[in-house]
Design a protein around this motif. Structure first.
Motif, PDB file in Angstrom:
ATOM      1  N   SER A 140     -31.532 -22.306  -5.947  1.00  0.00           N
ATOM      2  CA  SER A 140     -30.764 -21.572  -4.941  1.00  0.00           C
ATOM      3  C   SER A 140     -30.505 -20.127  -5.380  1.00  0.00           C
ATOM      4  CB  SER A 140     -29.418 -22.269  -4.687  1.00  0.00           C
ATOM      5  OG  SER A 140     -29.599 -23.582  -4.242  1.00  0.00           O
ATOM      6  N   LEU A 141     -30.367 -19.938  -6.685  1.00  0.00           N
ATOM      7  CA  LEU A 141     -30.109 -18.589  -7.219  1.00  0.00           C
ATOM      8  C   LEU A 141     -31.381 -17.775  -7.360  1.00  0.00           C
ATOM      9  CD1 LEU A 141     -27.555 -19.446 -10.044  1.00  0.00           C
ATOM     10  CD2 LEU A 141     -27.063 -18.427  -7.826  1.00  0.00           C
ATOM     11  N   ASN A 142     -32.503 -18.454  -7.388  1.00  0.00           N
ATOM     12  CA  ASN A 142     -33.778 -17.773  -7.596  1.00  0.00           C
ATOM     13  C   ASN A 142     -34.735 -18.127  -6.464  1.00  0.00           C
ATOM     14  OD1 ASN A 142     -33.551 -16.710 -10.614  1.00  0.00           O
ATOM     15  ND2 ASN A 142     -32.670 -18.758 -10.529  1.00  0.00           N
ATOM     16  N   SER A 298     -30.936 -30.212  -0.753  1.00  0.00           N
ATOM     17  CA  SER A 298     -29.759 -29.652  -1.427  1.00  0.00           C
ATOM     18  C   SER A 298     -29.874 -28.152  -1.589  1.00  0.00           C
ATOM     19  CB  SER A 298     -29.579 -30.314  -2.800  1.00  0.00           C
ATOM     20  OG  SER A 298     -29.325 -31.677  -2.671  1.00  0.00           O
ATOM     21  N   VAL A 299     -31.059 -27.681  -1.944  1.00  0.00           N
ATOM     22  CA  VAL A 299     -31.268 -26.240  -2.098  1.00  0.00           C
ATOM     23  C   VAL A 299     -31.031 -25.532  -0.771  1.00  0.00           C
ATOM     24  CG1 VAL A 299     -32.973 -24.443  -2.589  1.00  0.00           C
ATOM     25  CG2 VAL A 299     -32.861 -26.474  -4.033  1.00  0.00           C
ATOM     26  N   GLY A 300     -31.558 -26.107   0.312  1.00  0.00           N
ATOM     27  CA  GLY A 300     -31.361 -25.506   1.631  1.00  0.00           C
ATOM     28  C   GLY A 300     -29.900 -25.464   2.036  1.00  0.00           C
ATOM     29  N   LEU A 301     -29.174 -26.553   1.766  1.00  0.00           N
ATOM     30  CA  LEU A 301     -27.762 -26.609   2.137  1.00  0.00           C
ATOM     31  C   LEU A 301     -26.910 -25.688   1.262  1.00  0.00           C
ATOM     32  CD1 LEU A 301     -27.352 -30.446   2.784  1.00  0.00           C
ATOM     33  CD2 LEU A 301     -27.341 -28.623   4.490  1.00  0.00           C
ATOM     34  N   ILE A 302     -27.190 -25.649  -0.030  1.00  0.00           N
ATOM     35  CA  ILE A 302     -26.452 -24.740  -0.926  1.00  0.00           C
ATOM     36  C   ILE A 302     -26.677 -23.295  -0.508  1.00  0.00           C
ATOM     37  CG2 ILE A 302     -26.313 -23.840  -3.280  1.00  0.00           C
ATOM     38  CD1 ILE A 302     -26.955 -26.695  -4.259  1.00  0.00           C
ATOM     39  N   PHE A 309     -20.313 -18.557   3.381  1.00  0.00           N
ATOM     40  CA  PHE A 309     -19.026 -18.268   2.739  1.00  0.00           C
ATOM     41  C   PHE A 309     -19.004 -16.867   2.115  1.00  0.00           C
ATOM     42  CE2 PHE A 309     -18.641 -22.981   2.735  1.00  0.00           C
ATOM     43  CZ  PHE A 309     -17.462 -23.042   3.461  1.00  0.00           C
ATOM     44  N   HIS A 310     -20.158 -16.395   1.666  1.00  0.00           N
ATOM     45  CA  HIS A 310     -20.217 -15.013   1.162  1.00  0.00           C
ATOM     46  C   HIS A 310     -19.984 -14.016   2.295  1.00  0.00           C
ATOM     47  CE1 HIS A 310     -21.402 -11.365  -0.842  1.00  0.00           C
ATOM     48  NE2 HIS A 310     -22.475 -11.235  -0.082  1.00  0.00           N
ATOM     49  N   LYS A 311     -20.514 -14.332   3.476  1.00  0.00           N
ATOM     50  CA  LYS A 311     -20.286 -13.473   4.640  1.00  0.00           C
ATOM     51  C   LYS A 311     -18.819 -13.504   5.053  1.00  0.00           C
ATOM     52  CE  LYS A 311     -21.984 -12.690   9.368  1.00  0.00           C
ATOM     53  NZ  LYS A 311     -22.916 -13.182  10.436  1.00  0.00           N
ATOM     54  N   ASN A 315     -16.009 -10.467  -0.963  1.00  0.00           N
ATOM     55  CA  ASN A 315     -15.611 -10.105  -2.332  1.00  0.00           C
ATOM     56  C   ASN A 315     -16.144 -11.092  -3.370  1.00  0.00           C
ATOM     57  OD1 ASN A 315     -14.184  -7.852  -1.471  1.00  0.00           O
ATOM     58  ND2 ASN A 315     -12.270  -8.986  -1.221  1.00  0.00           N
ATOM     59  N   ILE A 316     -16.501 -12.295  -2.918  1.00  0.00           N
ATOM     60  CA  ILE A 316     -17.081 -13.293  -3.816  1.00  0.00           C
ATOM     61  C   ILE A 316     -18.587 -13.317  -3.584  1.00  0.00           C
ATOM     62  CG2 ILE A 316     -17.082 -15.709  -4.526  1.00  0.00           C
ATOM     63  CD1 ILE A 316     -14.262 -15.948  -3.406  1.00  0.00           C
ATOM     64  N   SER A 317     -19.357 -13.143  -4.625  1.00  0.00           N
ATOM     65  CA  SER A 317     -20.805 -13.010  -4.486  1.00  0.00           C
ATOM     66  C   SER A 317     -21.471 -14.315  -4.069  1.00  0.00           C
ATOM     67  CB  SER A 317     -21.421 -12.543  -5.812  1.00  0.00           C
ATOM     68  OG  SER A 317     -21.300 -13.552  -6.799  1.00  0.00           O
ATOM     69  N   TYR A 318     -22.658 -14.187  -3.518  1.00  0.00           N
ATOM     70  CA  TYR A 318     -23.462 -15.361  -3.149  1.00  0.00           C
ATOM     71  C   TYR A 318     -23.713 -16.230  -4.376  1.00  0.00           C
ATOM     72  CZ  TYR A 318     -27.706 -18.050  -2.232  1.00  0.00           C
ATOM     73  OH  TYR A 318     -28.628 -19.064  -2.129  1.00  0.00           O
ATOM     74  N   LYS A 319     -23.998 -15.595  -5.500  1.00  0.00           N
ATOM     75  CA  LYS A 319     -24.300 -16.331  -6.737  1.00  0.00           C
ATOM     76  C   LYS A 319     -23.115 -17.195  -7.154  1.00  0.00           C
ATOM     77  CE  LYS A 319     -25.707 -15.615 -11.548  1.00  0.00           C
ATOM     78  NZ  LYS A 319     -26.090 -14.614 -12.575  1.00  0.00           N
ATOM     79  N   LYS A 320     -21.894 -16.640  -7.089  1.00  0.00           N
ATOM     80  CA  LYS A 320     -20.708 -17.408  -7.476  1.00  0.00           C
ATOM     81  C   LYS A 320     -20.482 -18.595  -6.542  1.00  0.00           C
ATOM     82  CE  LYS A 320     -18.138 -13.714  -9.805  1.00  0.00           C
ATOM     83  NZ  LYS A 320     -16.915 -12.856  -9.779  1.00  0.00           N
ATOM     84  N   PHE A 321     -20.702 -18.372  -5.243  1.00  0.00           N
ATOM     85  CA  PHE A 321     -20.530 -19.476  -4.297  1.00  0.00           C
ATOM     86  C   PHE A 321     -21.554 -20.586  -4.564  1.00  0.00           C
ATOM     87  CE2 PHE A 321     -18.012 -16.826  -1.212  1.00  0.00           C
ATOM     88  CZ  PHE A 321     -16.958 -17.719  -1.104  1.00  0.00           C
ATOM     89  N   ALA A 322     -22.801 -20.207  -4.876  1.00  0.00           N
ATOM     90  CA  ALA A 322     -23.834 -21.207  -5.154  1.00  0.00           C
ATOM     91  C   ALA A 322     -23.455 -22.055  -6.371  1.00  0.00           C
ATOM     92  CB  ALA A 322     -25.180 -20.525  -5.384  1.00  0.00           C
TER      93      ALA A 322
END
Length: 451
Positions: A140-142, A298-302, A309-311, A315-322
């Protein structure tokens, strides 16, 4: 000017919609329904198809019909606050609370558990879910084409194997249908109807609607009529495929009880039936396919949940939410598949009537000019009744309320007590909006006369 869309694209779109809905997690519910329903399997399956096939595809069509581009604007007809709350709850349900952990659970039960001793304990699940969601988080991060390639290769193989399994199960059934379990001796259709809630598909349908709209627009369609026509044809293809496979899986489950006994969940039914027909090699192949399919899901849902949630909270990055969603899903997954399904039932009993109400209000909005009061009245009363359905499913019985609803609300005992309040709430909202508009008009005329 809209371009003519070839029928071959509509077929591809229909298969894509089918693949989106037919996740590995969805495989586990029809076989379990069949095991429980026994000789009543056909009636129960009919109810399941209404909510497991009909409602999700109506949800996609409703989103396309609305003309909206995102879920938040689609759910904000009633009120912006409702739009935010419902959308957040929906993403949590199809994400870290239920759907993502369930993917890890199903992978473990089908791919690993059959090869463990009965005394293995909870450690194997703990280790497996850490590995599973670590890989899911990394992918999900890559962003990479690996997931798409796996999906494109795996989906046909998975469907071929499952198709072969159910065809053999239909031609050479394991045994005869047995007597239904206690839950399937009365109101069987409506029991199956509520079992369809467990797929989560009517909730995720709104998200899939975004994908379908974008795919059709990218192909050159730009009028609402053309987009709706293409969507209707594609959903018909998807509905046919889903109904056939769900029905075959239900039959397979119903015919398995005589020799395999009653099992704990649909994942175990699939694993045992696969072993019965194909031996350990078939079980290994099924386990690998389901695990990789669940990983892709799971990758698609994450990715989808993290982006949303990032949108919402930039202030919280996509990476942190993942990372947060992956860690949380790992924790939830360790309660086990049976417990996770049991916990999800009360929540879905509450959410599904609201989603159903929202779907039909979207189709009918031209009849009441999209008045927000109609949405508000209908959704508020629907929630009030469905909330107590959820509490009952959780084992929290409020006798005063239940006795009142049972006496005055038709179909409350079969989980459809919210239907009449939904209609009444919409009518009251319409009357209120008309009276308020007349009152405002009279006030404006009076002020103009005074000046």
């Amino acid at each position: 000017m809209s371009q003519k869309i070839p029928f071959s694209f509509i077929i591809i779109l229909g298969f894509m919609l089918f693949a989106l809905f037919f996740g590995a997690g969805n495989l586990i519910f029809p076989p379990m329904l069949g095991q429980s329903a026994g000789t009543n399997v056909w009636i129960a399956n009919a109810g399941f198809l209404v909510t497991g096939v009909g409602l999700p595809l109506l949800g996609v069509t409703a989103f396309v019909f609305s003309g909206k581009d995102d879920l938040l604007s689609f759910t904000s007809h009633a009120h912006p606050l409702f739009g935010i709350v419902f959308t957040v709850v929906l993403y949590l349900a199809i994400g870290p609370f239920f759907a993502i952990p369930r993917a890890g659970n199903v992978s473990f039960v089908i791919g690993v558990k059959p090869f463990l001793s009965n005394h293995a304990g909870s450690i194997p699940l703990f280790i497996f879910t850490i590995l599973f969601f670590t890989i899911a988080c990394f992918l999900s991060l890559n962003p990479t084409k690996i997931v798409n390639i796996i999906g494109k290769i795996l989906t046909p193989i998975k469907l071929t194997f499952i198709g072969t399994l159910v065809v053999i199960a239909v031609i050479h059934p394991i045994g005869n249908f047995q007597a239904p379990s206690r839950d399937y001796t009365a109101n069987v259709f409506f029991k199956g109807f509520q079992e369809g809630y467990l797929t989560l598909d009517a909730l995720v349908a709104f998200v899939f609607g975004i994908i379908i709209v974008n795919a059709v627009k990218d192909k050159g369609a730009n009028t609402k009529k053309q987009i709706m026509t293409i969507c209707a044809k594609a959903t018909l293809i998807a509905a046919t495929l889903l109904a056939l496979i769900y029905t075959a899986l239900s039959y397979m489950g119903a015919s398995s009880v005589e020799k395999l006994g009653r099992l704990d969940n649909g994942a175990e039914v699939l694993a045992k039936v696969s072993d019965y027909y194909f031996g350990s090699y078939g079980e290994i192949l099924l386990g690998l396919m389901i695990t990789v399919a669940c990983l892709t899901t799971s990758v698609g849902l994450i990715t989808a949940c993290s982006s949303f949630f990032h949108k919402l909270f930039p202030n919280i990055s996509y990476k942190k939410f993942a990372i947060i969603l992956s860690v949380f899903s790992t924790i939830v997954a360790n309660i086990g598949l049976n417990a996770l399904i049991a916990i999800s039932i009360p929540v879905l009993q509450t959410l599904y009537p609201i989603a159903i109400c929202l779907i039909f209000l979207t189709f009918l909005q031209s009849t009441f000019n999209g008045r927000s009061e109609v949405y508000q009245g209908s959704l508020i009363l629907t929630f009030f009744v469905s909330l107590f359905d959820g509490l009952n499913a959780a084992g929290i019985q409020i006798e005063v309320i239940n006795n009142f609803f049972t006496r005055f609300l038709p179909m409350y005992n079969i989980g459809l007590g919210w239907l009449l309040p939904a209609i009444a709430g919409g009518l009251c909202g319409y009357i209120f909006s008309v009276l308020r508009k007349k009152k405002l008009s009279s006030r404006v005329i009076r002020l103009n006369n005074d000046h």
